[in-house]
Design a protein around this motif. Structure first.
Motif, PDB file in Angstrom:
ATOM      1  N   ARG A  71       0.847  -1.455  -0.001  1.00 17.98           N
ATOM      2  CA  ARG A  71      -0.082  -0.008   0.018  1.00 17.98           C
ATOM      3  C   ARG A  71       0.866   1.261  -0.069  1.00 17.98           C
ATOM      4  O   ARG A  71       0.490   2.276  -0.571  1.00 17.98           O
ATOM      5  N   GLN A  73       4.323   1.322  -0.925  1.00 14.57           N
ATOM      6  CA  GLN A  73       5.108   1.456  -1.998  1.00 14.57           C
ATOM      7  C   GLN A  73       4.418   1.578  -3.477  1.00 14.57           C
ATOM      8  O   GLN A  73       5.204   2.029  -4.209  1.00 14.57           O
ATOM      9  N   ARG A  74       3.354   1.243  -3.488  1.00 18.38           N
ATOM     10  CA  ARG A  74       2.728   1.425  -4.831  1.00 18.38           C
ATOM     11  C   ARG A  74       2.472   2.837  -5.104  1.00 18.38           C
ATOM     12  O   ARG A  74       2.738   3.177  -6.391  1.00 18.38           O
ATOM     13  N   ARG A  75       2.408   3.719  -4.297  1.00 17.95           N
ATOM     14  CA  ARG A  75       2.501   5.054  -4.582  1.00 17.95           C
ATOM     15  C   ARG A  75       3.721   5.601  -4.724  1.00 17.95           C
ATOM     16  O   ARG A  75       4.088   6.518  -5.772  1.00 17.95           O
ATOM     17  N   ALA A  78       5.194   4.098  -8.570  1.00 20.25           N
ATOM     18  CA  ALA A  78       4.094   3.971  -9.529  1.00 20.25           C
ATOM     19  C   ALA A  78       4.381   3.241 -10.791  1.00 20.25           C
ATOM     20  O   ALA A  78       3.512   2.689 -11.333  1.00 20.25           O
ATOM     21  N   ASN A  79       5.586   3.178 -11.307  1.00 20.10           N
ATOM     22  CA  ASN A  79       5.927   2.323 -12.500  1.00 20.10           C
ATOM     23  C   ASN A  79       6.170   1.112 -12.561  1.00 20.10           C
ATOM     24  O   ASN A  79       6.345   0.427 -13.460  1.00 20.10           O
ATOM     25  N   SER A  80       6.312   0.700 -11.238  1.00 17.50           N
ATOM     26  CA  SER A  80       6.549  -0.794 -11.221  1.00 17.50           C
ATOM     27  C   SER A  80       5.283  -1.785 -11.357  1.00 17.50           C
ATOM     28  O   SER A  80       3.886  -1.301 -11.256  1.00 17.50           O
ATOM     29  N   ASP A  96      -1.056  -5.579 -10.050  1.00 14.86           N
ATOM     30  CA  ASP A  96      -1.270  -5.832 -11.445  1.00 14.86           C
ATOM     31  C   ASP A  96      -1.596  -6.959 -11.777  1.00 14.86           C
ATOM     32  O   ASP A  96      -2.122  -7.441 -12.486  1.00 14.86           O
ATOM     33  N   ARG A 304       3.711  -3.091 -20.152  1.00 19.62           N
ATOM     34  CA  ARG A 304       3.809  -2.054 -19.450  1.00 19.62           C
ATOM     35  C   ARG A 304       4.790  -1.088 -19.919  1.00 19.62           C
ATOM     36  O   ARG A 304       4.604   0.193 -20.092  1.00 19.62           O
ATOM     37  N   ARG A 308       4.427   3.209 -22.137  1.00 20.26           N
ATOM     38  CA  ARG A 308       5.092   4.212 -21.506  1.00 20.26           C
ATOM     39  C   ARG A 308       5.493   5.451 -22.639  1.00 20.26           C
ATOM     40  O   ARG A 308       5.888   4.778 -23.875  1.00 20.26           O
TER      41      ARG A 308
END
Length: 308
Positions: A71, A73-75, A78-80, A96, A304, A308
């Motif tokens: 929760r 580290q998702r912020r 963000a590109n992971s 994901d 992903r 980009r």
């Protein structure tokens, strides 16, 4: 390792069964992508020391402490690509991809079902571990059987009657002139651990590992002609089925419930049979769900990157 190689984090607490699922899947992704795998261990206080590197390209977690960390580290990352192993039971939108065992019957658009759990069993690791313990193994005549003992869980119990049954099955195998390689887990009751230790300490055709010292678990899997596993352990059943060696289940008390789907899946694959006292020999393709899911994760990451 090239500086531009994929950075893959395996995030879990210190429970071995949980940690091995995240690490095994991360290792498989790293092998497929020529990436670099880093372990992120979550301590009892919830704190995790992060690797000295850039943000992960692929984040793979297992266990409830990993959900709390996801929760946060998702912020930050963000590109992971965020992957969770098992059914998180909450916060599905963080990930994901969710890798859940088929017997959990998780119906989500971002979930993929597996027979059993990801793990670290590979042909290379089995060969390496058999070589590492070869001096001791060479002193054990064949044929050999590995006996992997778990412990009680929400679904299964391991009281005195079950302990007596398991001890009896070991006596039966010894009576058939098998060499036994017996391993207990952290969940194995102390009473059963002690009972097996006393029973087997003077058996020349037996190697009993009670958790002390170097762990010969993979060497046991590699050198067994048969593998016996108590029916409680998703991890050990799946790892045994990854060898291509005949696997017998040892029943416990309780109701299998959803785990009956796991047992049925392993039986349908040809890996697992109930032990009825007779030793049979059969073949089946090693179950390799870990590689299948690693391929899927690599594809998700590639898509992903294209967006980009």
């Amino acid at each position: 390792m090239a500086s531009d190689s994929l950075k893959i984090w395996a995030v879990a607490d210190t429970r071995r069964g949980v940690e091995n699922q995240a690490i095994g899947l991360a290792e498989a992704v790293a092998a497929r992508t020529d990436g670099q795998m880093s372990r992120v261990t979550i301590g009892p206080d919830g704190f995790a020391a992060l690797p000295d590197s850039a943000a992960p390209d692929i984040w793979i977690g297992c266990g409830r402490p990993a959900i709390r960390l996801a929760r946060q580290q998702r912020r930050a990352f963000a590109n992971s690509v965020f992957v969770y192993v098992q059914d998180p039971r909450t916060s599905y939108e963080i990930f994901d991809l969710i890798v859940a065992p088929r017997h959990d019957r998780l119906d989500r658009g971002n979930a993929v079902a597996t027979t059993g759990s990801p793990h670290r069993v590979t042909a290379g690791r089995l060969a390496d571990e058999a070589e590492r313990f070869s001096e001791r193994l060479n002193g054990l005549p064949g044929p050999r059987a590995a006996v992997l003992v778990g412990g009680p869980s929400k679904a299964f119990r391991m009281g005195g009657d079950v302990e007596g049954y398991l001890a009896g099955r070991i006596d039966d195998l010894l009576a058939q002139d098998l060499t036994l390689m017996v391993s207990v887990s952290r969940r194995t009751p102390a009473s059963l651990r002690q009972r097996l230790k006393v029973r087997l300490k003077d058996e020349a055709r037996c190697w009993f590992h009670d958790g002390d010292g170097d762990n010969p678990y993979f060497a046991f899997l590699a050198s067994a002609d048969w593998i016996f596993v108590t029916e409680d352990s998703t991890n050990m059943l799946t790892e045994a089925a990854a060898t291509g060696t005949p696997v017998y289940s040892l029943p416990l008390s309780g109701k299998a419930g959803k785990f009956a789907l796991l047992h049925a899946g392993l039986e349908a694959h040809g890996a697992l049979r109930p032990f009825l006292g007779r030793l049979d020999t059969w073949t089946y393709p090693p179950l390799d769900e870990t590689t299948r899911i690693a391929r899927l994760i690599a594809d998700v990451h590639a898509r992903r990157g294209e967006l980009r």
